[in-house]
Design a protein around this motif. Structure first.
Motif, PDB file in Angstrom:
ATOM      1  N   THR A 147       0.820  -1.212   0.000  1.00  0.00           N
ATOM      2  CA  THR A 147       0.000   0.000   0.000  1.00  0.00           C
ATOM      3  C   THR A 147       0.851   1.258   0.000  1.00  0.00           C
ATOM      4  OG1 THR A 147      -0.118   0.010   2.424  1.00  0.00           O
ATOM      5  CG2 THR A 147      -1.842  -1.187   1.236  1.00  0.00           C
ATOM      6  N   ARG A 148       2.170   1.124   0.152  1.00  0.00           N
ATOM      7  CA  ARG A 148       3.042   2.285   0.291  1.00  0.00           C
ATOM      8  C   ARG A 148       4.051   2.445  -0.839  1.00  0.00           C
ATOM      9  NH1 ARG A 148       1.888   0.448   5.461  1.00  0.00           N
ATOM     10  NH2 ARG A 148       1.719   2.049   7.098  1.00  0.00           N
ATOM     11  N   VAL A 149       4.301   1.381  -1.582  1.00  0.00           N
ATOM     12  CA  VAL A 149       5.409   1.406  -2.536  1.00  0.00           C
ATOM     13  C   VAL A 149       5.129   0.408  -3.651  1.00  0.00           C
ATOM     14  CG1 VAL A 149       6.763  -0.395  -1.383  1.00  0.00           C
ATOM     15  CG2 VAL A 149       7.962   1.411  -2.635  1.00  0.00           C
ATOM     16  N   ASN A 150       5.833   0.567  -4.778  1.00  0.00           N
ATOM     17  CA  ASN A 150       5.741  -0.414  -5.864  1.00  0.00           C
ATOM     18  C   ASN A 150       6.450  -1.698  -5.424  1.00  0.00           C
ATOM     19  OD1 ASN A 150       4.401   1.269  -7.798  1.00  0.00           O
ATOM     20  ND2 ASN A 150       6.334   2.342  -8.126  1.00  0.00           N
ATOM     21  N   LEU A 151       5.688  -2.671  -5.016  1.00  0.00           N
ATOM     22  CA  LEU A 151       6.238  -3.914  -4.453  1.00  0.00           C
ATOM     23  C   LEU A 151       6.485  -4.926  -5.562  1.00  0.00           C
ATOM     24  CD1 LEU A 151       6.931  -5.528  -1.851  1.00  0.00           C
ATOM     25  CD2 LEU A 151       4.542  -6.289  -1.833  1.00  0.00           C
ATOM     26  N   ILE A 152       7.723  -5.439  -5.602  1.00  0.00           N
ATOM     27  CA  ILE A 152       8.100  -6.427  -6.615  1.00  0.00           C
ATOM     28  C   ILE A 152       8.656  -7.660  -5.890  1.00  0.00           C
ATOM     29  CG2 ILE A 152       9.562  -6.895  -8.618  1.00  0.00           C
ATOM     30  CD1 ILE A 152       9.686  -3.843  -9.051  1.00  0.00           C
ATOM     31  N   PRO A 153       7.892  -8.752  -5.816  1.00  0.00           N
ATOM     32  CA  PRO A 153       8.389  -9.952  -5.125  1.00  0.00           C
ATOM     33  C   PRO A 153       9.369 -10.737  -5.989  1.00  0.00           C
ATOM     34  CG  PRO A 153       6.159 -10.323  -5.935  1.00  0.00           C
ATOM     35  CD  PRO A 153       6.501  -8.904  -6.281  1.00  0.00           C
ATOM     36  N   VAL A 154      10.425 -11.234  -5.346  1.00  0.00           N
ATOM     37  CA  VAL A 154      11.420 -12.049  -6.050  1.00  0.00           C
ATOM     38  C   VAL A 154      11.717 -13.297  -5.217  1.00  0.00           C
ATOM     39  CG1 VAL A 154      12.480 -10.076  -7.211  1.00  0.00           C
ATOM     40  CG2 VAL A 154      13.380 -10.812  -5.020  1.00  0.00           C
ATOM     41  N   VAL A 155      11.945 -14.400  -5.896  1.00  0.00           N
ATOM     42  CA  VAL A 155      12.341 -15.648  -5.235  1.00  0.00           C
ATOM     43  C   VAL A 155      13.862 -15.690  -5.244  1.00  0.00           C
ATOM     44  CG1 VAL A 155      12.228 -18.161  -5.270  1.00  0.00           C
ATOM     45  CG2 VAL A 155      10.242 -16.816  -5.984  1.00  0.00           C
ATOM     46  N   ALA A 156      14.452 -15.611  -4.062  1.00  0.00           N
ATOM     47  CA  ALA A 156      15.908 -15.562  -3.952  1.00  0.00           C
ATOM     48  C   ALA A 156      16.522 -16.943  -4.160  1.00  0.00           C
ATOM     49  CB  ALA A 156      16.310 -15.019  -2.579  1.00  0.00           C
ATOM     50  N   LYS A 157      17.780 -16.944  -4.590  1.00  0.00           N
ATOM     51  CA  LYS A 157      18.568 -18.177  -4.730  1.00  0.00           C
ATOM     52  C   LYS A 157      17.794 -19.265  -5.471  1.00  0.00           C
ATOM     53  CE  LYS A 157      21.472 -17.240  -0.727  1.00  0.00           C
ATOM     54  NZ  LYS A 157      22.055 -17.742   0.510  1.00  0.00           N
ATOM     55  N   GLN A 171       3.986 -20.569  -8.604  1.00  0.00           N
ATOM     56  CA  GLN A 171       2.536 -20.646  -8.784  1.00  0.00           C
ATOM     57  C   GLN A 171       1.820 -20.518  -7.435  1.00  0.00           C
ATOM     58  OE1 GLN A 171       1.258 -24.261 -10.672  1.00  0.00           O
ATOM     59  NE2 GLN A 171      -0.682 -23.378 -11.355  1.00  0.00           N
ATOM     60  N   ARG A 172       2.351 -21.185  -6.391  1.00  0.00           N
ATOM     61  CA  ARG A 172       1.743 -21.089  -5.058  1.00  0.00           C
ATOM     62  C   ARG A 172       1.842 -19.664  -4.516  1.00  0.00           C
ATOM     63  NH1 ARG A 172       4.989 -25.900  -3.765  1.00  0.00           N
ATOM     64  NH2 ARG A 172       3.783 -27.763  -4.269  1.00  0.00           N
ATOM     65  N   VAL A 173       2.983 -19.017  -4.731  1.00  0.00           N
ATOM     66  CA  VAL A 173       3.167 -17.638  -4.261  1.00  0.00           C
ATOM     67  C   VAL A 173       2.166 -16.718  -4.939  1.00  0.00           C
ATOM     68  CG1 VAL A 173       4.739 -15.660  -4.259  1.00  0.00           C
ATOM     69  CG2 VAL A 173       5.590 -17.923  -3.625  1.00  0.00           C
ATOM     70  N   ARG A 174       1.977 -16.882  -6.253  1.00  0.00           N
ATOM     71  CA  ARG A 174       0.999 -16.057  -6.970  1.00  0.00           C
ATOM     72  C   ARG A 174      -0.408 -16.278  -6.423  1.00  0.00           C
ATOM     73  NH1 ARG A 174       4.331 -17.021 -11.691  1.00  0.00           N
ATOM     74  NH2 ARG A 174       3.226 -18.967 -12.103  1.00  0.00           N
ATOM     75  N   GLU A 175      -0.746 -17.519  -6.111  1.00  0.00           N
ATOM     76  CA  GLU A 175      -2.077 -17.829  -5.581  1.00  0.00           C
ATOM     77  C   GLU A 175      -2.292 -17.161  -4.227  1.00  0.00           C
ATOM     78  OE1 GLU A 175      -2.124 -22.058  -5.556  1.00  0.00           O
ATOM     79  OE2 GLU A 175      -2.487 -22.259  -7.717  1.00  0.00           O
ATOM     80  N   VAL A 176      -1.255 -17.185  -3.362  1.00  0.00           N
ATOM     81  CA  VAL A 176      -1.367 -16.552  -2.045  1.00  0.00           C
ATOM     82  C   VAL A 176      -1.489 -15.038  -2.192  1.00  0.00           C
ATOM     83  CG1 VAL A 176      -0.159 -16.111   0.133  1.00  0.00           C
ATOM     84  CG2 VAL A 176      -0.154 -18.398  -0.840  1.00  0.00           C
ATOM     85  N   ILE A 177      -0.717 -14.452  -3.090  1.00  0.00           N
ATOM     86  CA  ILE A 177      -0.782 -13.004  -3.318  1.00  0.00           C
ATOM     87  C   ILE A 177      -2.190 -12.596  -3.749  1.00  0.00           C
ATOM     88  CG2 ILE A 177      -0.018 -11.174  -4.882  1.00  0.00           C
ATOM     89  CD1 ILE A 177       2.785 -12.399  -4.773  1.00  0.00           C
ATOM     90  N   ALA A 178      -2.779 -13.386  -4.645  1.00  0.00           N
ATOM     91  CA  ALA A 178      -4.132 -13.078  -5.113  1.00  0.00           C
ATOM     92  C   ALA A 178      -5.167 -13.290  -4.003  1.00  0.00           C
ATOM     93  CB  ALA A 178      -4.470 -13.947  -6.326  1.00  0.00           C
ATOM     94  N   ALA A 179      -5.032 -14.391  -3.261  1.00  0.00           N
ATOM     95  CA  ALA A 179      -6.004 -14.710  -2.210  1.00  0.00           C
ATOM     96  C   ALA A 179      -5.953 -13.705  -1.061  1.00  0.00           C
ATOM     97  CB  ALA A 179      -5.756 -16.124  -1.686  1.00  0.00           C
ATOM     98  N   GLN A 180      -4.753 -13.217  -0.737  1.00  0.00           N
ATOM     99  CA  GLN A 180      -4.592 -12.283   0.381  1.00  0.00           C
ATOM    100  C   GLN A 180      -4.777 -10.826  -0.030  1.00  0.00           C
ATOM    101  OE1 GLN A 180      -4.162 -13.007   3.599  1.00  0.00           O
ATOM    102  NE2 GLN A 180      -4.150 -15.217   3.247  1.00  0.00           N
ATOM    103  N   GLY A 181      -4.979 -10.583  -1.302  1.00  0.00           N
ATOM    104  CA  GLY A 181      -5.183  -9.216  -1.762  1.00  0.00           C
ATOM    105  C   GLY A 181      -3.944  -8.343  -1.626  1.00  0.00           C
ATOM    106  N   ILE A 182      -2.769  -8.933  -1.795  1.00  0.00           N
ATOM    107  CA  ILE A 182      -1.513  -8.177  -1.696  1.00  0.00           C
ATOM    108  C   ILE A 182      -1.317  -7.378  -2.976  1.00  0.00           C
ATOM    109  CG2 ILE A 182       0.999  -8.361  -1.442  1.00  0.00           C
ATOM    110  CD1 ILE A 182       0.512 -10.980   0.093  1.00  0.00           C
ATOM    111  N   ARG A 183      -1.058  -6.092  -2.831  1.00  0.00           N
ATOM    112  CA  ARG A 183      -0.870  -5.224  -3.992  1.00  0.00           C
ATOM    113  C   ARG A 183       0.594  -5.269  -4.429  1.00  0.00           C
ATOM    114  NH1 ARG A 183      -3.478   0.511  -2.554  1.00  0.00           N
ATOM    115  NH2 ARG A 183      -2.413   0.979  -4.527  1.00  0.00           N
ATOM    116  N   ILE A 184       0.826  -5.680  -5.651  1.00  0.00           N
ATOM    117  CA  ILE A 184       2.176  -5.714  -6.197  1.00  0.00           C
ATOM    118  C   ILE A 184       2.205  -4.879  -7.472  1.00  0.00           C
ATOM    119  CG2 ILE A 184       2.745  -7.973  -5.206  1.00  0.00           C
ATOM    120  CD1 ILE A 184       2.250  -9.179  -7.986  1.00  0.00           C
ATOM    121  N   TYR A 185       3.400  -4.465  -7.857  1.00  0.00           N
ATOM    122  CA  TYR A 185       3.528  -3.679  -9.083  1.00  0.00           C
ATOM    123  C   TYR A 185       3.379  -4.584 -10.299  1.00  0.00           C
ATOM    124  CZ  TYR A 185       5.516  -0.926 -12.867  1.00  0.00           C
ATOM    125  OH  TYR A 185       5.710  -0.278 -14.064  1.00  0.00           O
TER     126      TYR A 185
END
Length: 364
Positions: A147-157, A171-185
């Motif tokens: 809600t404060r910044v352009n959030l870009i999730p990355v899977v490290a290593k 795929q699981r991470v995308r599903e959680v992001i959608a289900a939890q309503g997380i705003r990403i850029y």
């Protein structure tokens, strides 16, 4: 003697505004601020150095991180650099967090004398490659940051997971992001430019970006010198799109969407923050400060200790999992080497049998 004819222009000159903008930007350069957030030991500093092909920050030594003071767990390091390419300069600011930090990127800014825009334009959130899904702490922090910044999730290593496991994990991470309503850029899709639209859709499909960070030059089996990590089974290449999404992430941050990240920060996130402040604070009223209450200090100290214990427990669990993974990898490599040796032995026996059969046929 006649004077030279004045240059003629079509129209009133509105169409020349993009050229004026280009001259202004080329003269003054650009300011870009990026924050990296995530657990310690996920390669945040290494990725920043890899992205900009220079050592902006020396790698950290985490061997004695548990001996640091509690207040160091949320200490923020600010790195400034000026990068130049083809005579165009970018003043880069990287806000590097040593561990998980829950902070407002619009409010907590460093003291400065110059009036330089240090609002965070992009926040890379590093996700540990567990192979399962996002942890509750990840979800909570990503919700607040989104809600404060352009959030870009990355899977490290990403090189610690197989291609199939990495695909399922993303795929699981995308599903959680959608289900939890997380705003990403998400990069905007330009309807009037099919090539740019296709590129934007490709970047969106790659989120969360799987990344491999390395500033070391290694040699591939075919003789190429590349940035990557060398293993017994081969080389994990940083810029090989079959190995990770590093090139896609770099394109999003620098080559194709840097200006959109900057404008989105100003027009969306900062405006939302400013509106919230205008609604909750009267004109001229100073920012509300925390009351210096001993009870609050005691509760804060208790929360910090609990946070430290949780971090230590998570890191110990991860180290145990990492050791198990390394042991399993070494075992598989040994099995592979034994299989190769057995194949070579069988091939040698087959060659001997064929040679003996040839000699026998010649005698007849």
């Amino acid at each position: 003697m006649s004077s030279a004819p004045a240059p003629s222009f079509d129209g009133i000159g509105i169409a020349n505004l993009p050229n004026q903008r280009h001259k202004i930007v080329a003269k003054h350069g650009a300011h870009f601020t990026m924050m990296v957030v995530g657990e310690s030991g996920l390669g945040k500093t290494t990725l920043v150095n890899t992205l900009f092909t220079t050592e902006l920050s020396p790698p950290r030594n985490y061997n004695r991180r548990h001996h640091k003071q509690l207040d160091k767990l949320t200490e923020v390091e600010i790195i400034k650099a000026e990068l130049e390419e083809k005579q165009f300069k970018v003043k880069l600011t990287v806000i590097d967090t040593p561990g998980l930090v829950t902070m407002s990127t619009t409010e907590q800014q460093p003291q400065r004398n110059e009036k330089i825009d240090l609002r965070v334009h992009a926040c890379l959130y590093f996700i540990r490659p567990t192979g399962h899904t996002l942890k509750p702490l990840d979800i909570e922090i990503m919700k607040r940051l989104g809600t404060r910044v352009n959030l870009i999730p990355v899977v490290a290593k990403a090189d610690t997971l197989t291609q199939n496991d990495l695909f399922l994990f993303k795929q699981r991470v995308r599903e959680v992001i959608a289900a939890q309503g997380i705003r990403i850029y998400q990069p905007p899709v330009e309807t009037d430019d099919e090539t740019a639209a296709e590129h934007a859709r490709m970047l969106t499909d790659a989120i969360p970006f799987s990344i491999i960070g390395s500033t070391e030059d290694v040699q591939t089996p075919d003789g190429r010198l590349v940035k990557g990590r060398e293993y017994l089974w081969g080389v994990a290449e940083v810029e090989n799109e079959n190995h990770c999404d590093f090139r896609k992430l770099r394109s999003l941050l620098i080559r194709t969407h840097m200006l959109d990240l900057i404008s989105t920060t100003e027009e969306l996130h900062y405006e939302n923050y400013r509106q919230q402040q205008m609604e909750t604070r009267k004109f001229g009223e100073p920012k509300v400060k925390k009351v210096d209450n001993p009870k609050f200090k005691e509760e804060e100290e208790s929360l910090r200790k609990r946070f430290t214990e949780q971090v230590k427990a998570e890191e110990a669990r991860f180290r145990q999992w990492e050791q198990h993974l390394i042991a399993e990898r070494d075992r598989l490599n040994k099995d592979l080497e034994m299989a190769h040796s057995a194949i070579k032995t069988l091939e040698a026996e087959l060659d001997n049998l064929q040679a003996g059969y040839g000699r026998g046929s010649a005698r007849r």
